[in-house]
Design a protein around this motif. Structure first.
Motif, PDB file in Angstrom:
ATOM      1  N   THR A  69       0.887  -1.271   0.002  1.00  0.00           N
ATOM      2  CA  THR A  69       0.047  -0.060   0.149  1.00  0.00           C
ATOM      3  C   THR A  69       0.957   1.190  -0.065  1.00  0.00           C
ATOM      4  OG1 THR A  69      -0.015   0.009   2.564  1.00  0.00           O
ATOM      5  CG2 THR A  69      -1.717  -1.227   1.292  1.00  0.00           C
ATOM      6  N   TYR A  70       0.306   2.498  -0.137  1.00  0.00           N
ATOM      7  CA  TYR A  70       0.842   3.658  -0.332  1.00  0.00           C
ATOM      8  C   TYR A  70      -0.090   4.729   0.349  1.00  0.00           C
ATOM      9  CZ  TYR A  70       2.857   7.398  -3.416  1.00  0.00           C
ATOM     10  OH  TYR A  70       3.737   8.576  -3.956  1.00  0.00           O
ATOM     11  N   GLY A  71       0.808   5.511   1.038  1.00  0.00           N
ATOM     12  CA  GLY A  71      -0.128   6.599   1.881  1.00  0.00           C
ATOM     13  C   GLY A  71      -0.760   7.844   0.782  1.00  0.00           C
ATOM     14  N   HIS A  96       0.733  -0.214  -4.799  1.00  0.00           N
ATOM     15  CA  HIS A  96      -0.230   0.695  -4.819  1.00  0.00           C
ATOM     16  C   HIS A  96       0.203   2.152  -5.222  1.00  0.00           C
ATOM     17  CE1 HIS A  96      -3.132  -1.919  -2.206  1.00  0.00           C
ATOM     18  NE2 HIS A  96      -2.383  -2.665  -2.964  1.00  0.00           N
ATOM     19  N   ARG A 126      -7.176   6.653  -6.093  1.00  0.00           N
ATOM     20  CA  ARG A 126      -7.510   8.085  -5.740  1.00  0.00           C
ATOM     21  C   ARG A 126      -6.787   8.357  -4.658  1.00  0.00           C
ATOM     22  NH1 ARG A 126     -12.930  10.846  -4.120  1.00  0.00           N
ATOM     23  NH2 ARG A 126     -12.169   9.960  -2.211  1.00  0.00           N
ATOM     24  N   THR A 144      -9.342  11.926  -9.901  1.00  0.00           N
ATOM     25  CA  THR A 144      -9.765  10.421  -9.719  1.00  0.00           C
ATOM     26  C   THR A 144      -8.721   9.491 -10.099  1.00  0.00           C
ATOM     27  OG1 THR A 144     -10.602  10.327 -11.928  1.00  0.00           O
ATOM     28  CG2 THR A 144     -12.170  11.301 -10.266  1.00  0.00           C
ATOM     29  N   ALA A 164     -12.138  -1.771  -6.502  1.00  0.00           N
ATOM     30  CA  ALA A 164     -13.420  -2.102  -6.420  1.00  0.00           C
ATOM     31  C   ALA A 164     -14.238  -2.292  -5.014  1.00  0.00           C
ATOM     32  CB  ALA A 164     -13.793  -3.413  -7.355  1.00  0.00           C
ATOM     33  N   HIS A 177     -23.278   3.106 -10.303  1.00  0.00           N
ATOM     34  CA  HIS A 177     -22.498   4.251 -10.343  1.00  0.00           C
ATOM     35  C   HIS A 177     -21.059   3.535 -10.220  1.00  0.00           C
ATOM     36  CE1 HIS A 177     -20.659   8.286 -10.450  1.00  0.00           C
ATOM     37  NE2 HIS A 177     -20.100   8.042  -9.470  1.00  0.00           N
ATOM     38  N   MET A 194      -9.288  -5.168  -7.667  1.00  0.00           N
ATOM     39  CA  MET A 194      -8.833  -5.815  -6.203  1.00  0.00           C
ATOM     40  C   MET A 194     -10.088  -5.077  -5.317  1.00  0.00           C
ATOM     41  SD  MET A 194      -4.866  -5.917  -6.078  1.00  0.00           S
ATOM     42  CE  MET A 194      -4.546  -7.561  -5.614  1.00  0.00           C
TER      43      MET A 194
HETATM   44  C1  LIG Z   1      -7.905  -2.803  -2.910  1.00  0.00           C
HETATM   45  C2  LIG Z   1      -7.709  -1.673  -2.463  1.00  0.00           C
HETATM   46  C3  LIG Z   1      -6.466  -0.890  -2.055  1.00  0.00           C
HETATM   47  C4  LIG Z   1      -6.489   0.513  -1.632  1.00  0.00           C
HETATM   48  N1  LIG Z   1      -5.004   0.841  -1.306  1.00  0.00           N
HETATM   49  C5  LIG Z   1      -4.953   2.143  -0.906  1.00  0.00           C
HETATM   50  C6  LIG Z   1      -3.831   2.570  -0.678  1.00  0.00           C
HETATM   51  O1  LIG Z   1      -2.596   1.654  -0.911  1.00  0.00           O
HETATM   52  N2  LIG Z   1      -3.352   3.864  -0.124  1.00  0.00           N
HETATM   53  C7  LIG Z   1      -4.581   4.632   0.242  1.00  0.00           C
HETATM   54  O2  LIG Z   1      -4.388   5.906   0.531  1.00  0.00           O
HETATM   55  N3  LIG Z   1      -5.734   4.043   0.041  1.00  0.00           N
HETATM   56  C8  LIG Z   1      -6.077   2.871  -0.565  1.00  0.00           C
HETATM   57  N4  LIG Z   1      -7.443   2.309  -0.974  1.00  0.00           N
HETATM   58  C9  LIG Z   1      -8.391   3.297  -0.559  1.00  0.00           C
HETATM   59  C10 LIG Z   1      -8.981   3.976  -1.597  1.00  0.00           C
HETATM   60  O3  LIG Z   1      -7.803   5.106  -2.124  1.00  0.00           O
HETATM   61  C11 LIG Z   1     -10.198   4.907  -1.232  1.00  0.00           C
HETATM   62  O4  LIG Z   1     -11.206   3.847  -1.051  1.00  0.00           O
HETATM   63  C12 LIG Z   1     -10.731   6.213  -2.200  1.00  0.00           C
HETATM   64  O5  LIG Z   1     -11.786   6.526  -1.354  1.00  0.00           O
HETATM   65  C13 LIG Z   1     -11.245   5.686  -3.513  1.00  0.00           C
HETATM   66  O6  LIG Z   1     -10.384   5.278  -4.278  1.00  0.00           O
HETATM   67  P1  LIG Z   1     -10.656   4.932  -5.884  1.00  0.00           P
HETATM   68  O7  LIG Z   1      -9.361   4.386  -6.129  1.00  0.00           O
HETATM   69  O8  LIG Z   1     -11.686   4.089  -5.864  1.00  0.00           O
HETATM   70  O9  LIG Z   1     -11.215   6.433  -6.198  1.00  0.00           O
HETATM   71  P2  LIG Z   1     -12.070   6.600  -7.546  1.00  0.00           P
HETATM   72  O10 LIG Z   1     -12.129   5.665  -8.538  1.00  0.00           O
HETATM   73  O11 LIG Z   1     -11.542   8.224  -7.993  1.00  0.00           O
HETATM   74  O12 LIG Z   1     -13.411   6.870  -6.933  1.00  0.00           O
HETATM   75  C14 LIG Z   1     -13.702   7.719  -5.870  1.00  0.00           C
HETATM   76  C15 LIG Z   1     -15.122   8.159  -5.798  1.00  0.00           C
HETATM   77  O13 LIG Z   1     -15.532   8.934  -6.990  1.00  0.00           O
HETATM   78  C16 LIG Z   1     -16.328   8.533  -7.975  1.00  0.00           C
HETATM   79  N5  LIG Z   1     -15.796   8.861  -9.241  1.00  0.00           N
HETATM   80  C17 LIG Z   1     -14.567   8.434  -9.865  1.00  0.00           C
HETATM   81  N6  LIG Z   1     -14.627   8.587 -11.120  1.00  0.00           N
HETATM   82  C18 LIG Z   1     -15.631   8.901 -11.684  1.00  0.00           C
HETATM   83  C19 LIG Z   1     -16.036   9.342 -12.705  1.00  0.00           C
HETATM   84  N7  LIG Z   1     -15.373   9.640 -13.815  1.00  0.00           N
HETATM   85  N8  LIG Z   1     -17.232   9.932 -12.764  1.00  0.00           N
HETATM   86  C20 LIG Z   1     -18.432   9.829 -11.643  1.00  0.00           C
HETATM   87  N9  LIG Z   1     -17.792   9.386 -10.536  1.00  0.00           N
HETATM   88  C21 LIG Z   1     -16.668   9.034 -10.302  1.00  0.00           C
HETATM   89  C22 LIG Z   1     -16.262   6.857  -7.317  1.00  0.00           C
HETATM   90  O14 LIG Z   1     -17.547   6.315  -7.871  1.00  0.00           O
HETATM   91  C23 LIG Z   1     -15.963   7.203  -6.160  1.00  0.00           C
HETATM   92  O15 LIG Z   1     -17.460   7.383  -5.204  1.00  0.00           O
HETATM   93  C24 LIG Z   1      -7.395   1.155  -1.207  1.00  0.00           C
HETATM   94  C25 LIG Z   1      -8.853   0.646  -1.403  1.00  0.00           C
HETATM   95  C26 LIG Z   1      -9.034  -0.515  -2.079  1.00  0.00           C
HETATM   96  C27 LIG Z   1     -10.435  -1.263  -2.440  1.00  0.00           C
END
Ligand SMILES: Cc1cc2nc3c(=O)[nH]c(=O)nc-3n(C[C@H](O)[C@H](O)[C@H](O)COP(=O)(O)OP(=O)(O)OC[C@H]3O[C@@H](n4cnc5c(N)ncnc54)[C@H](O)[C@@H]3O)c2cc1C
Length: 305
Positions: A69-71, A96, A126, A144, A164, A177, A194
């Motif tokens: 993971t990555y902060g 990550h 994100r 995003t 996911a 969504h 994942m």
């Molecule tokens: C397997 C896994 C590993 C993780 N590892 C880390 C880690 O290493 N470090 C860390 O800090 N966090 C980590 N997280 C947490 C993650 O960063 C957070 O859950 C964050 O809130 C969302 O990340 P995302 O990549 O899904 O963001 P996004 O895909 O950007 O989604 C965030 C929100 O915006 C919405 N959204 C995004 N794109 C669009 C678009 N084009 N149109 C409309 N809505 C949109 C999405 O539906 C969602 O509600 C991890 C989560 C998971 C599931």
């Protein structure tokens, strides 16, 4: 549904696969799910020693890959990258990468670092604005994970995976969504996903159904957390918005520590077996940098070699 061979007696031929999608495909050909572990960068030297002790133990059972993971906001960037550098020498590694509060140039440099370290893939996320910088998302260039997938596609040929959410992302109105966003990420070049932690097989099958209906048919690897320390898992579930089924919650709360561990590990082992039965392509075990419970779970589902 094809019968799944859970006895992983054979390995994937060395050199025959070089990325995560190929590994998933090779295992699928053998009717076997992949086994992988997640690690996080520890805060201090004691944590660092625990991490490497756990990694060495878990590497013995030959996981198909690991992830680090990555902060968010790059808070533990140096430690995360150092761990990735070392793990990638031994095991196929996913780094990550979060983009909240980041510039395109800075993020491209980290992707280049991952390339040089020999990682197999990046998990494009994100991240969330850190508590000490609540406006990070507003201030950063990349808003995003989709934009990060697009950037990664421009600057590297590394494989890209994404997150996911079986219980729906906390900022999303509904699963459809999230599924639409997952499909956009796939169109932008993501080739696997994942999941966040979750506690029922229905949460996973609902996600697969919605994603597939939206056109996201990439492999979605469930993330599973050993329930060895019930209090810790209850806390982490609350933080991530995952619902522990009321009956299990009651049992965990009513039991003493030893009994709660048995109840929790039995539950998560059965959930993992059920996930494999419904077609999950692999199990990504959140090791929490501890080997004992992660190994117990991997052995419990017959995924150790
Ligand atoms: C397997 C896994 C590993 C993780 N590892 C880390 C880690 O290493 N470090 C860390 O800090 N966090 C980590 N997280 C947490 C993650 O960063 C957070 O859950 C964050 O809130 C969302 O990340 P995302 O990549 O899904 O963001 P996004 O895909 O950007 O989604 C965030 C929100 O915006 C919405 N959204 C995004 N794109 C669009 C678009 N084009 N149109 C409309 N809505 C949109 C999405 O539906 C969602 O509600 C991890 C989560 C998971 C599931």
């Amino acid at each position: 549904m094809p019968e799944i061979n859970l006895l992983r007696t054979d390995t994937i031929a060395v050199g025959s696969v070089c990325n995560i999608t190929e590994t998933l495909a090779a295992r699928a050909n053998q009717n076997q799910p992949t086994l992988s572990f997640e690690f996080f960068p520890p805060k201090d030297e004691v944590g660092e020693a625990n991490l490497w002790a756990a990694f060495d133990k878990l590497a013995e059972v030959k996981p198909d890959f690991v992830s680090v993971t990555y902060g968010a906001g790059g808070s533990n960037r140096e430690r995360s990258l150092a761990i990735v550098d070392r793990m990638a020498k031994d095991v196929m590694t996913i780094g990550h990468l979060t983009c909240v509060g980041s510039t395109r140039t800075g993020t491209s440099k980290i992707i280049k670092h991952f390339e040089d370290a020999g990682v197999a893939a990046i998990l494009a996320l994100r991240g969330d604005s850190p508590k000490d910088d609540p406006d990070a998302l507003e201030k950063g260039e990349l808003k995003t994970a989709l934009e990060l997938v697009q950037l990664a596609h421009e600057v590297t040929s590394l494989e890209v995976g994404v997150a996911a959410f079986p219980e729906v992302h906390p900022e999303s109105a509904h699963m459809q969504h999230d599924a639409m966003v997952l499909a956009l990420k796939q169109q932008a070049g993501a080739s696997f996903a994942m999941t966040q932690l979750f506690f029922t097989v229905e949460a996973y099958t609902d996600l697969i159904e919605a994603s597939s209906a939206a056109g996201a048919d990439m492999p979605i690897i469930p993330g599973v957390m050993p329930i060895a320390n019930a209090k810790q898992v209850i806390r982490m579930a609350a933080m991530s918005g995952a619902h522990i089924p009321p009956k299990l919650m009651q049992q965990l709360e009513d039991a003493d520590e030893v009994t709660a561990r048995k109840i929790g590990m039995d539950y998560i082992t059965q959930l993992s077996l059920d996930l494999i039965k419904v077609g999950a392509p692999g199990l990504h075990i959140f090791s929490l940098n501890q080997s004992v419970a992660a190994l117990e779970l991997a052995r419990g589902v017959g995924l150790c070699r």
